[in-house]
Design an enzyme around this catalytic site. Structure first.
Site, PDB file in Angstrom:
ATOM      1  N   HIS A  49     -10.769  10.749  -3.628  1.00  0.00           N
ATOM      2  CA  HIS A  49      -9.644  11.625  -3.931  1.00  0.00           C
ATOM      3  C   HIS A  49     -10.039  12.806  -4.798  1.00  0.00           C
ATOM      4  O   HIS A  49      -9.197  13.597  -5.205  1.00  0.00           O
ATOM      5  CB  HIS A  49      -8.522  10.844  -4.621  1.00  0.00           C
ATOM      6  CG  HIS A  49      -7.776   9.957  -3.692  1.00  0.00           C
ATOM      7  ND1 HIS A  49      -6.752   9.142  -4.104  1.00  0.00           N
ATOM      8  CD2 HIS A  49      -7.895   9.757  -2.353  1.00  0.00           C
ATOM      9  CE1 HIS A  49      -6.280   8.465  -3.071  1.00  0.00           C
ATOM     10  NE2 HIS A  49      -6.960   8.830  -2.001  1.00  0.00           N
ATOM     11  N   GLU A  59      -6.577  -2.756  -8.506  1.00  0.00           N
ATOM     12  CA  GLU A  59      -6.466  -2.707  -7.046  1.00  0.00           C
ATOM     13  C   GLU A  59      -7.839  -2.541  -6.407  1.00  0.00           C
ATOM     14  O   GLU A  59      -8.668  -1.781  -6.895  1.00  0.00           O
ATOM     15  CB  GLU A  59      -5.557  -1.533  -6.668  1.00  0.00           C
ATOM     16  CG  GLU A  59      -5.379  -1.312  -5.177  1.00  0.00           C
ATOM     17  CD  GLU A  59      -4.639  -0.028  -4.877  1.00  0.00           C
ATOM     18  OE1 GLU A  59      -4.831   0.519  -3.774  1.00  0.00           O
ATOM     19  OE2 GLU A  59      -3.877   0.450  -5.752  1.00  0.00           O
ATOM     20  N   ASP A  64      -5.578  -3.988  -1.037  1.00  0.00           N
ATOM     21  CA  ASP A  64      -5.083  -2.870  -0.223  1.00  0.00           C
ATOM     22  C   ASP A  64      -5.872  -2.789   1.074  1.00  0.00           C
ATOM     23  O   ASP A  64      -5.380  -3.161   2.139  1.00  0.00           O
ATOM     24  CB  ASP A  64      -5.192  -1.565  -1.008  1.00  0.00           C
ATOM     25  CG  ASP A  64      -4.817  -0.338  -0.190  1.00  0.00           C
ATOM     26  OD1 ASP A  64      -4.171  -0.499   0.866  1.00  0.00           O
ATOM     27  OD2 ASP A  64      -5.162   0.792  -0.595  1.00  0.00           O
ATOM     28  N   HIS A  92       2.489   5.356  -1.992  1.00  0.00           N
ATOM     29  CA  HIS A  92       2.400   6.558  -1.174  1.00  0.00           C
ATOM     30  C   HIS A  92       1.043   6.632  -0.494  1.00  0.00           C
ATOM     31  O   HIS A  92       0.245   5.700  -0.546  1.00  0.00           O
ATOM     32  CB  HIS A  92       2.594   7.786  -2.073  1.00  0.00           C
ATOM     33  CG  HIS A  92       1.503   7.938  -3.109  1.00  0.00           C
ATOM     34  ND1 HIS A  92       1.237   9.113  -3.765  1.00  0.00           N
ATOM     35  CD2 HIS A  92       0.589   7.044  -3.589  1.00  0.00           C
ATOM     36  CE1 HIS A  92       0.231   8.962  -4.597  1.00  0.00           C
ATOM     37  NE2 HIS A  92      -0.178   7.708  -4.510  1.00  0.00           N
ATOM     38  N   GLU A 130      -8.745   5.792  -8.703  1.00  0.00           N
ATOM     39  CA  GLU A 130      -7.540   6.107  -9.468  1.00  0.00           C
ATOM     40  C   GLU A 130      -7.524   5.376 -10.808  1.00  0.00           C
ATOM     41  O   GLU A 130      -7.799   4.179 -10.872  1.00  0.00           O
ATOM     42  CB  GLU A 130      -6.275   5.680  -8.715  1.00  0.00           C
ATOM     43  CG  GLU A 130      -5.935   6.482  -7.491  1.00  0.00           C
ATOM     44  CD  GLU A 130      -4.635   5.987  -6.877  1.00  0.00           C
ATOM     45  OE1 GLU A 130      -3.578   6.061  -7.545  1.00  0.00           O
ATOM     46  OE2 GLU A 130      -4.666   5.516  -5.733  1.00  0.00           O
ATOM     47  N   LYS A 138       3.459   3.328  -6.959  1.00  0.00           N
ATOM     48  CA  LYS A 138       2.590   4.473  -7.255  1.00  0.00           C
ATOM     49  C   LYS A 138       2.868   5.567  -6.235  1.00  0.00           C
ATOM     50  O   LYS A 138       2.913   5.325  -5.028  1.00  0.00           O
ATOM     51  CB  LYS A 138       1.108   4.089  -7.296  1.00  0.00           C
ATOM     52  CG  LYS A 138       0.461   3.647  -6.000  1.00  0.00           C
ATOM     53  CD  LYS A 138      -1.046   3.555  -6.244  1.00  0.00           C
ATOM     54  CE  LYS A 138      -1.796   3.073  -5.026  1.00  0.00           C
ATOM     55  NZ  LYS A 138      -3.265   3.158  -5.207  1.00  0.00           N
ATOM     56  N   ASP A 198      -7.456   1.608  -9.546  1.00  0.00           N
ATOM     57  CA  ASP A 198      -7.738   1.405  -8.120  1.00  0.00           C
ATOM     58  C   ASP A 198      -9.196   1.771  -7.904  1.00  0.00           C
ATOM     59  O   ASP A 198      -9.549   2.949  -7.874  1.00  0.00           O
ATOM     60  CB  ASP A 198      -6.826   2.271  -7.251  1.00  0.00           C
ATOM     61  CG  ASP A 198      -7.169   2.162  -5.755  1.00  0.00           C
ATOM     62  OD1 ASP A 198      -7.980   1.286  -5.395  1.00  0.00           O
ATOM     63  OD2 ASP A 198      -6.617   2.950  -4.966  1.00  0.00           O
ATOM     64  N   GLU A 212      -3.925  13.575  -5.318  1.00  0.00           N
ATOM     65  CA  GLU A 212      -2.662  12.977  -5.751  1.00  0.00           C
ATOM     66  C   GLU A 212      -2.172  13.528  -7.084  1.00  0.00           C
ATOM     67  O   GLU A 212      -1.245  13.004  -7.689  1.00  0.00           O
ATOM     68  CB  GLU A 212      -2.811  11.460  -5.810  1.00  0.00           C
ATOM     69  CG  GLU A 212      -3.084  10.878  -4.425  1.00  0.00           C
ATOM     70  CD  GLU A 212      -3.302   9.374  -4.434  1.00  0.00           C
ATOM     71  OE1 GLU A 212      -3.256   8.774  -5.526  1.00  0.00           O
ATOM     72  OE2 GLU A 212      -3.511   8.811  -3.356  1.00  0.00           O
ATOM     73  N   SER A 254      -8.414   7.393   1.906  1.00  0.00           N
ATOM     74  CA  SER A 254      -9.134   6.141   1.682  1.00  0.00           C
ATOM     75  C   SER A 254      -8.414   5.072   2.490  1.00  0.00           C
ATOM     76  O   SER A 254      -7.337   4.612   2.119  1.00  0.00           O
ATOM     77  CB  SER A 254      -9.121   5.792   0.188  1.00  0.00           C
ATOM     78  OG  SER A 254      -9.654   4.511  -0.018  1.00  0.00           O
ATOM     79  N   LYS A 274       2.071  -0.108   2.141  1.00  0.00           N
ATOM     80  CA  LYS A 274       2.136   1.274   2.602  1.00  0.00           C
ATOM     81  C   LYS A 274       2.731   1.295   4.005  1.00  0.00           C
ATOM     82  O   LYS A 274       2.198   0.655   4.920  1.00  0.00           O
ATOM     83  CB  LYS A 274       0.744   1.900   2.644  1.00  0.00           C
ATOM     84  CG  LYS A 274       0.032   2.005   1.300  1.00  0.00           C
ATOM     85  CD  LYS A 274      -1.400   2.480   1.500  1.00  0.00           C
ATOM     86  CE  LYS A 274      -2.142   2.663   0.189  1.00  0.00           C
ATOM     87  NZ  LYS A 274      -3.572   2.963   0.401  1.00  0.00           N
TER      88      LYS A 274
END
Length: 423
Positions: free
Chosen positions: A155, A288, A315, A368, A164, A391, A242, A205, A43, A340
């Site tokens: 994900h 997020e 993000d 991550h 998430e 995270k 997220d 993840e 993503s 990141k």
């Protein structure tokens, strides 16, 4: 000791999704040798630094031989002989050699591998752990782990729109205990899912990826698991979300399609009303990417409405780039930025993004990527940056656990001097 760079070399390895990535070695004239491996995201924001891929049939076009060649035959020639402690000079030498706005010539994956390996070699040469070399000897704050416990979006292959759902053990007395809180709840959630006949397979993840009847049902499952584990929602453990709203905004604007989970098509105002219901009903502590990267007005509205209650993290709109973070600060678009390393491509630029957030009174959330390696650089970096939260995935998958175990080591090394707090 001679701290100059003697050699730099890279090779192609595989990340946690089985896709190629770059591993880089730096050797100094004093005999010290370091290694760093570069993560990769699924993503992604459209303004991220360019991850150079080969194209063609090999690895479905995802090979990184060009990036490896750029390290071995171009970057190495420029950096050999430089003092390894001159991180900023080394990073900006690579940026200058690349000569593009997004590192598309050499590849951000090529550049970042060198940047990380240089920092590791410099730390070893200085006789300091990486977190103290980058953050100073007073780097003692261990981040609160925001553990991915349930996956959706890009994900996972399921009916959950949001990417998430994370557990945040802000009520724990230490990192060690906080990790225990979330790991225990993770395992209890597996039992809850099994009892309801839902899948216990995991996403990229490590979070579970069941087909829930709605996004709200996903939160209810997590609350149930928290209580069954014996913890108190909102006191011991809270929830972070997220949305990764880019994934359900086809044009990256103020139009959203959540048909996957039955909510249908929405405008930003509708999304905010639904968010308000959840924030009032559930112990949500952080959100997020609640809107798409192009919906700057939506970010401003969301932050004005909820920013005094929760952490609002950008993000995909910021991509760890000071140009976009500066815009967000000026607009009041968030009160925190996700950080990141591979979004921007060097250690130096990542530190500059953190510094900008800090100077504006914003928080910054270390992260991550969904395609990770066993490299633990991120764990040390999170302690060095003193951000307070991180995270790095769920309580399974070795590439995620490696970071948690490194943080346990750091907390143990500090022998009672460590700090653990949400803010």
């Amino acid at each position: 000791m001679n701290n100059t760079i003697k050699s730099i070399s890279s090779l192609e390895i595989l990340d946690s999704r089985g896709n190629p990535t770059v591993r880089t070695y730096v050797e100094l004239n004093n005999g010290i040798r370091s290694v760093a491996s570069v993560p990769s995201g699924a993503s992604t924001g459209k303004n991220e630094a360019n991850e150079l891929r080969d194209g063609g049939k090999r690895y479905g076009g995802k090979g990184v031989q060009k990036a490896v060649d750029n390290v071995n035959n171009h970057i190495a020639k420029v950096l050999i002989g430089k003092n390894v402690n001159d991180q900023k000079d080394i990073d900006y030498s690579m940026i200058e050699l690349d000569g593009t706005d997004n590192k598309s010539k050499l590849g951000a994956n090529a550049i970042l591998g060198v940047s990380m390996a240089v920092a590791k070699a410099a730390a070893q040469s200085s006789g300091l752990p990486l977190y103290q070399y980058l953050g100073g000897v007073n780097s003692v704050r261990i981040p609160v782990p925001c553990m991915n416990i349930l996956n959706g979006g890009e994900h996972a292959d399921n009916s959950v729109d949001f990417q998430e759902f994370m557990l945040v053990p802000h009520g724990a007395p230490s990192f060690k205990e906080g990790l225990r809180y979330v790991a225990e709840t993770f395992h209890v959630l597996k039992g809850v899912l099994k009892k309801k006949g839902l899948a216990t397979s995991v996403g990229d993840e490590g979070g579970f990826a069941p087909n829930c009847e709605s996004n709200e049902a996903a939160i209810e499952l997590i609350i149930d698991a928290i209580e069954k584990t014996g913890y108190k929602p909102g006191i011991d453990l809270s929830i972070a979300i997220d949305s990764a709203a880019n994934s359900f905004s086809p044009n990256l604007d103020d139009n959203y399609d959540l048909s996957w989970s039955g909510l249908g098509k929405m405008k930003t105002a509708d999304l905010l009303e639904k968010s308000a219901e959840w924030i009032d009903k559930y112990p949500i502590i952080l959100w997020e990417d609640p809107v798409s990267e192009g919906d700057w007005d939506g970010y401003v509205s969301f932050t004005k409405r909820f920013g005094d209650k929760i952490e609002v993290v950008g993000d995909d709109n910021f991509v760890t780039n000071t140009k976009y973070i500066k815009k967000g600060i000026e607009l009041g678009a968030c009160n925190s930025a996700l950080i990141k390393l591979n979004q921007i491509g060097t250690v130096t630029e990542t530190i500059e993004a953190v510094r900008m957030c800090r100077e504006a009174g914003w928080r910054y959330f270390l992260s991550h990527r969904s395609g990770e390696t066993e490299d633990t650089f991120l764990a040390d970096f999170a302690v060095a940056m003193d951000g307070g939260h991180l995270k790095t995935g769920s309580a399974c998958r070795g590439e995620r656990i490696a970071k948690y175990n490194r943080l346990l080591e750091i907390e143990n090394e500090l022998r009672g001097r460590s700090e653990y707090r949400w803010k």
